[in-house]
Design a protein around this motif. Structure first.
Motif: not given
Ligand code: FAD
Length: 626
Positions: A14, A370, A31, A52, A176, A9, A152-153, A196-197, A43, A376
């Motif tokens: 990541g 996430q 990956i 933050k 996924s 991710g 993430g999500t 989330t939204g 978002c 966030g």
């Molecule tokens: P993400 O940024 O979600 O990244 C995950 C990555 O993993 C992606 O690149 C994806 O392609 C990859 N991945 C997943 N599964 C696999 C797999 N099996 N194989 C390979 N790659 C994979 N945050 C706030 O603070 N306030 C908000 O109001 C808010 N609203 C949001 C609304 C929406 C619709 C979404 C989607 C997110 C929102 N967020 C919000 C959350 C914020 O986007 C996340 O907290 C943050 O991006 C999380 O980071 P992360 O690195 O954990 O995951």
């Protein structure tokens, strides 16, 4: 196909995990489903904010990337809560989100020891409770003794827009499913669902900004990274304004009359939402007496062709979104490029993790971001960095880096997650930190850079700069403490000349500075030797001077806590007789029977407050036995 560390991710967790792992000398593979979306901001186009901003500064002080990318991709910089105390101020930047992604991806591709693969991980290879690698949708099998999942999500993501439901990890992207199944079935991890939204995005050329309030950045913007040269940054940074608009009675009527179509209220969405980022339908429902809500119109890129409407997150049907947006002054003719939506996804109960972010059940498997129930970018990046660092330390057979609650917001974040768990998306607040005054944004480098330096993530030259800053602040604070004044007539008339009340007793500059009205200009009149320091160092000296007594008190409290954690819990101690402990805490203590308060503290679900109560009862028990 053999690596030391595999990161799954390429979101904010990541990016930090893979960079820290590679920079600590490990052959690392990142990956991610789509190479273009490495570092994507799902978002709002902004980094930082209250508490933050602290996280970003701490990530930077430890040698992470988020602050540096933000400085480069930032299009507006502001310090929030500027009129409040230094502990609760927060830096926030609007970013060009396209540029942010490009910089993140290029940094990954230009980092030695780090490979990027566009594939989807379908399952984890686990043997006898030990991680061995991952399998992907292209039938590739990659091997590593450390795997960090930062998905993430995207786990079992379901997107809701009105009655329409689609599978997806973000709008327009795959979800996924198999990785989620593998975490459940192959790793036996406890999982649940959250929601989330986000809001609609508008074509900027269709907005009438002339009827909205303009909100610019700070006149003298401050960079996020301690590595960015302030003067150069200020001279070269071009800032864009945001705009403020408001919902009105008509907007509220449109939303209210469509509650029956809102997935949040119809039972279509079961996962719990982030309490502090509510959707507009939630706000109208919970605060029916409010006649308007603020909307912040934020540019998504430096070209400002598309805008994000902060405050209008929604999963109402498209035609309702159109009507409510058109009801806002200045957006009567707004053209919607992307509709707002909600997403439900699987997360892992973070109590499955140790403080190092390694899972308790599967050796070598780490989770960050996430997937651990947070929300966030900053919370995700902080965990990603720590997982990358700890996977690397483990490969070197070294103890993990576990930041304490009094050392860093990152310590508070991870401790809260792994001890208490969460049943709603967890975000950081300054109120979550017991020792806020010690954990100021501006002190992040002097608090934490020594770790970054030891780990090889902060180079010698930068560390020398941090040490110099620390020395200057200490010297300045000492000068304030030692400069004594006899409040004779002459001195009191001087105080009057700088609008300060006269004094009766002998005083020090530090005591004078502790008066709330004492600013840098006044401080310099008293102790002009301090003028040689840079502006931000002077500010820190002022803060140290103003809050010296509180800071000392907090430091003593921490020392006291450190001492009493060594206290033994008497054999056969009856945890049931301790009033004030929850049933769950008592059950855990009975189950693990910890020999010391430190051991009790390490049990998941045991809070610092529970330890404090236990400490008192052990003291009473010892006294009674005597
Ligand atoms: P993400 O940024 O979600 O990244 C995950 C990555 O993993 C992606 O690149 C994806 O392609 C990859 N991945 C997943 N599964 C696999 C797999 N099996 N194989 C390979 N790659 C994979 N945050 C706030 O603070 N306030 C908000 O109001 C808010 N609203 C949001 C609304 C929406 C619709 C979404 C989607 C997110 C929102 N967020 C919000 C959350 C914020 O986007 C996340 O907290 C943050 O991006 C999380 O980071 P992360 O690195 O954990 O995951």
């Amino acid at each position: 196909m053999n690596y030391d560390v595999i990161v799954v991710g390429g979101g904010h967790a990541g990016v930090e995990a893979s960079l820290s792992s590679a920079r600590m000398g490990n052959k690392t593979l990142l990956i991610s489903m789509l190479a273009e979306n490495v570092g994507a901001t799902s978002c709002n186009p902004a980094i930082g904010g209250l508490a933050k901003g602290h996280l970003v500064r701490e990530i930077d002080a430890l040698g992470g990337e988020m602050g540096l990318i933000t400085d480069e991709a930032g299009i507006q910089f502001r310090i929030l809560n500027q009129t409040k105390g230094p502990a609760v101020r927060g830096s926030r930047a609007q970013i060009d989100m396209d540029r942010y992604r490009v910089i993140a991806r290029n940094t990954i591709l230009n980092t030695p020891n780090l490979d990027l693969a566009q594939e989807m991980v379908e399952s984890l290879v686990v043997e006898d409770g030990v991680i061995k690698g991952v399998k992907t949708d292209l039938l590739n099998e990659y091997n590593a003794s450390k795997v960090i999942i930062t998905s993430g999500t995207f786990l079992n993501g379901i997107i809701h827009i009105g009655e329409v439901q689609q599978v997806g990890g973000r709008f327009g992207e795959q979800t996924s499913v198999n990785l989620s199944r593998s975490l459940k079935e192959d790793c036996n991890l406890e999982m649940a669902r959250l929601k989330t939204g986000t809001c609609a995005r508008i074509d900027s050329s269709s907005i009438d900004f002339s009827v909205m309030e303009e909100q610019g950045g700070d006149e003298l913007p401050n960079p996020f990274s301690f590595r960015t040269d302030r003067a150069e940054f200020r001279a070269s940074k071009k800032q864009l304004p945001c705009f403020i608009a408001y919902t009105n009675e008509k907007t509220h009527n449109i939303i209210e009359s469509n509650f029956y179509r809102a997935p949040l209220f119809t039972g279509q969405i079961a996962g719990k939402s982030p309490r502090y980022c509510p959707s507009i339908e939630d706000k109208i429902d919970k605060f029916p007496d409010k006649d308007r809500h603020h909307l912040f119109i934020e540019p998504q890129t430096a070209e400002n062709t598309e805008c994000y409407i902060n405050g209008l997150s929604t999963s109402l049907p498209p035609e309702v979104q159109r009507d409510m947006i058109h009801s806002v002054k200045g957006m009567e003719n707004a053209k919607i490029v992307r509709y707002g939506y909600a997403i439900e996804y699987d997360f892992v109960d973070p109590r499955e993790l140790k403080h190092s972010l390694e899972t308790k059940k599967i050796k070598g498997l780490y989770l960050a971001g996430q997937i651990n129930g947070t929300t966030g970018y900053e919370e995700a990046a902080a965990q990603g960095l720590m997982a990358g660092i700890n996977a690397s330390l483990s490969l070197q057979n070294k103890e993990p880096l576990i930041l304490r609650r009094d050392e860093a917001y990152i310590g508070v974040l991870i401790d809260d997650l792994v001890t208490k768990g969460t049943n709603e998306p967890y975000r950081m607040f300054t109120s979550r930190a017991e020792y806020r005054l010690l954990l100021r944004e501006e002190s992040a480098d002097t608090r934490l850079s020594h770790y970054g330096h030891q780990l090889g993530l902060i180079d010698d030259a930068l560390y020398a700069k941090v040490q110099l800053k620390d020395e200057q602040i200490q010297a300045g604070a000492k000068l304030l403490e030692e400069t004594k004044f006899t409040p004779n007539k002459e001195f009191n008339s001087f105080l009057e000349s700088i609008d300060e009340a006269p004094l009766k007793d002998i005083s020090t500059a530090q005591q004078l500075v502790a008066r709330k009205t004492f600013d840098i200009e006044k401080m310099l009149k008293l102790v002009p030797q301090l003028d040689e320091y840079e502006e931000y160092i002077k500010e820190e000296i002022l803060v140290e001077g103003k809050y010296a007594r509180y800071i000392e008190k907090q430091s003593l409290e921490i020392e006291r806590m450190k001492k009493y954690l060594k206290i033994n819990i008497p054999e056969g101690f009856d945890f049931n007789k301790v009033s004030g402990l929850s049933k769950e805490v008592v059950e855990k203590l009975e189950q693990f029977n910890p020999p010391t308060l430190q051991a009790a503290m390490n049990i998941s679900g045991i809070t610092p407050a529970a330890i404090e109560i236990l400490h008192i009862y052990i003291k009473i028990d010892k006294r009674d036995n005597k």
